[in-house]
Design an enzyme around this catalytic site. Structure first.
Site, mmCIF file in Angstrom:
data_model
loop_
_atom_site.group_PDB
_atom_site.id
_atom_site.type_symbol
_atom_site.label_atom_id
_atom_site.label_comp_id
_atom_site.label_asym_id
_atom_site.label_seq_id
_atom_site.Cartn_x
_atom_site.Cartn_y
_atom_site.Cartn_z
ATOM 1 N N GLU A 267 0.835 -1.197 0.000
ATOM 2 C CA GLU A 267 0.000 0.000 0.000
ATOM 3 C C GLU A 267 0.874 1.253 0.000
ATOM 4 O O GLU A 267 1.830 1.360 0.761
ATOM 5 C CB GLU A 267 -0.894 -0.002 1.247
ATOM 6 C CG GLU A 267 -1.759 1.239 1.379
ATOM 7 C CD GLU A 267 -2.468 1.311 2.723
ATOM 8 O OE1 GLU A 267 -3.403 2.138 2.842
ATOM 9 O OE2 GLU A 267 -2.102 0.561 3.652
ATOM 10 N N LYS A 325 -9.454 2.512 -3.195
ATOM 11 C CA LYS A 325 -9.946 1.996 -1.917
ATOM 12 C C LYS A 325 -11.347 2.536 -1.626
ATOM 13 O O LYS A 325 -11.598 3.736 -1.697
ATOM 14 C CB LYS A 325 -8.974 2.380 -0.798
ATOM 15 C CG LYS A 325 -9.288 1.745 0.537
ATOM 16 C CD LYS A 325 -8.245 2.099 1.588
ATOM 17 C CE LYS A 325 -8.541 1.425 2.916
ATOM 18 N NZ LYS A 325 -7.559 1.782 3.959
ATOM 19 N N CYS A 377 -5.287 -2.271 2.754
ATOM 20 C CA CYS A 377 -5.236 -2.134 4.202
ATOM 21 C C CYS A 377 -6.367 -2.918 4.849
ATOM 22 O O CYS A 377 -6.591 -4.076 4.522
ATOM 23 C CB CYS A 377 -5.249 -0.656 4.582
ATOM 24 S SG CYS A 377 -4.834 -0.340 6.325
#
Length: 502
Positions: A267, A325, A377
């Site tokens: 990430e 995301k 994440c």
């Protein structure tokens, strides 16, 4: 004394999660919580709150690391905010304990078993489910999370249920096991062996289910490489740290580009916006990947305008694709009540802390010839979000940055939850993190290769793309939630029927 024992029971639950992996601790913890509740409900709320304090105080204390060491907050302030969060999260268990105490039938009566076997598991699971979405959700440390870890001589008997019922179903089975343990401890005569027999049956069924292959191989295996740069969080976002970071990742990538089918960076491994590095980094790397017959997946922020930028994942090589995301971290990636709380986020110096939310209908990224289910994440702790990629996804990728939490329980817990997503969906998972723990995980949730905390290197191994869908991938958590609601309704009917009229 009751409240201190309740806090200890909550802390005991943490031993069921990684890195400890003592899965029976979850059953004993919930059973102890039930046994500690006052007989008539008075004080149940506080007893449950202390249970939650023990669970979250022991289980997520690492939040203070990101606030203090990387967020520029004084130690006292960081610890105070951590305690406020723990106290707030503990309210879920305060409410659960109050409802259990109020809804379980009173003793003595013919339906004494409804409390531990109907009310306890149903309330426990429904409150965990609410915790998973209320205020954007925090489904961390669910009772079912730790059931994936085998113990010598015992294995992981409930893990076989995961592809069938998912993590909420595992929590229901853990809570039901706790209720059966309560019956075995409290009752004599035929009730005790009957409770133990049902408990053994549940665990034996899970052992048998673990032998079922719910999905099938699709094409040949792939060689996957994970790049773990182990760049210090304090250095990563510094202006003079960008170039050394990119050179490090490029160097490690070139070492494996000729042998890997897919290479995954963590990430925000690229600490600059995509448009700032596209010509100097991304385009040449894409050309090298095509020449080597490889695909590369990069974690990089993507800016669409001055007001809209995303925590992104891009694939380059034979095909180009992007994923933004969708489930952002409150206060870390976006700011609720922005106007009122802007001074707080300015004080808590989090780089790029005002991301926009991605709006893709499913978390899919085209990586070469394969559609891949991706998560960034802690998106991977939301089982329903990961499930949306199925059955199209041939395998899963998770990229994360657990450097925020240092050498704590957090990276171990996060890896465990990622393993459970692989087991639930019947798909292998490639996990790339900045400072560890990076891993290759097979479709049964087993780690086949890993890079530990604070190691630097390229992890190379084999994954097998798969097709088909597990029962959980097809229907999700809905059957578990309906079952929990039915158990609760049955307990309420039994309790109402047993109360004297007039």
């Amino acid at each position: 004394m009751r409240w201190l024992l309740a806090a200890a029971a909550g802390g005991l639950m943490v031993l069921s999660f990684a890195p400890f992996g003592w899965f029976p601790a979850a059953v004993v913890s919930i059973a102890a919580c039930f046994l500690l509740l006052p007989p008539h409900g008075r004080g149940a709320f506080v007893t449950g709150w202390f249970y939650g304090l023990g669970l979250f105080g022991c289980g997520v204390f690492w939040i203070r690391i990101s606030l203090n060491e990387f967020g520029n907050m004084p130690v006292l302030v960081a610890n105070a905010l951590m305690l406020v969060l723990v106290a707030a999260l503990a309210l879920f268990y305060a409410v659960a304990a109050l409802l259990i105490a109020r809804l379980r039938p009173r003793q003595p009566m013919a339906h004494w078993w409804a409390g531990p076997l109907l009310v306890l598991p149903s309330i426990w699971v429904l409150l965990e489910w609410v915790r998973g979405w209320l205020f954007t959700g925090f489904p961390w440390l669910l009772a079912g999370n730790g059931q994936i870890n085998p113990l010598p001589g015992l294995g992981a008997p409930l893990a076989g249920w995961a592809p069938v019922v998912g993590v909420h179903g595992l929590s229901l089975l853990v809570a039901l096991s706790a209720g059966l343990l309560v019956v075995a401890l409290r009752r004599r005569g035929a009730a005790r062996p009957a409770a133990l027999a049902v408990l053994l049956g549940l665990w034996l069924a899970g052992t048998l289910l673990a032998r079922v292959e719910w999905t099938r191989p699709a094409d040949g295996p792939l060689t996957a490489a994970v790049i773990q740069g182990n760049v210090e969080q304090s250095v990563k976002w510094a202006a003079d740290g960008v170039l050394p970071t990119l050179e490090l990742y490029l160097g490690l990538t070139r070492e494996v580009l000729d042998v890997a089918d897919v290479v995954v960076w963590p990430e925000t491994a690229v600490p600059s916006f995509l448009h700032q590095v596209e010509s100097a980094l991304v385009a040449p790397l894409a050309e090298d990947a095509r020449a080597a017959g490889a695909e590369v997946v990069l974690g990089v922020p993507v800016m669409e305008s001055a007001e809209r930028y995303y925590n992104g994942l891009i694939s380059i090589g034979s095909q180009d694709d992007r994923y933004y995301k969708r489930h952002l971290v409150p206060f870390g990636e976006f700011l609720p009540f922005k106007r009122q709380l802007r001074p707080l986020i300015d004080w808590f110096e989090v780089p790029m802390s005002d991301f926009s939310r991605g709006e893709a209908p499913a978390p899919l990224l085209q990586v070469g010839p394969y559609a891949v289910g991706v998560s960034i994440c802690y998106e991977d702790v939301f089982p329903e979000a990961v499930r949306q990629a199925l059955p199209a996804a041939a395998y899963l990728i998770n990229v994360s940055n657990d450097a925020w939490f240092g050498d704590s329980l957090a990276p171990h817990q996060h890896l465990e939850f990622a393993r459970l997503r692989a087991l639930e969906t019947g798909r292998p998972l490639v996990r790339a993190t900045n400072t560890g723990i990076s891993a290759l995980i097979d479709h049964r949730g087993r780690v086949t290769a890993a890079l530990g905390l604070f190691e630097r290197g390229a992890l190379v191994g084999t994954i097998q793309p798969r097709a088909g869908a597990t029962p959980f991938a097809r229907v999700g958590s809905l059957p578990t939630l309906l079952l929990a609601a039915t158990l609760l309704l049955a307990a309420m009917v039994l309790g109402a029927g047993a109360r004297p009229r007039g």
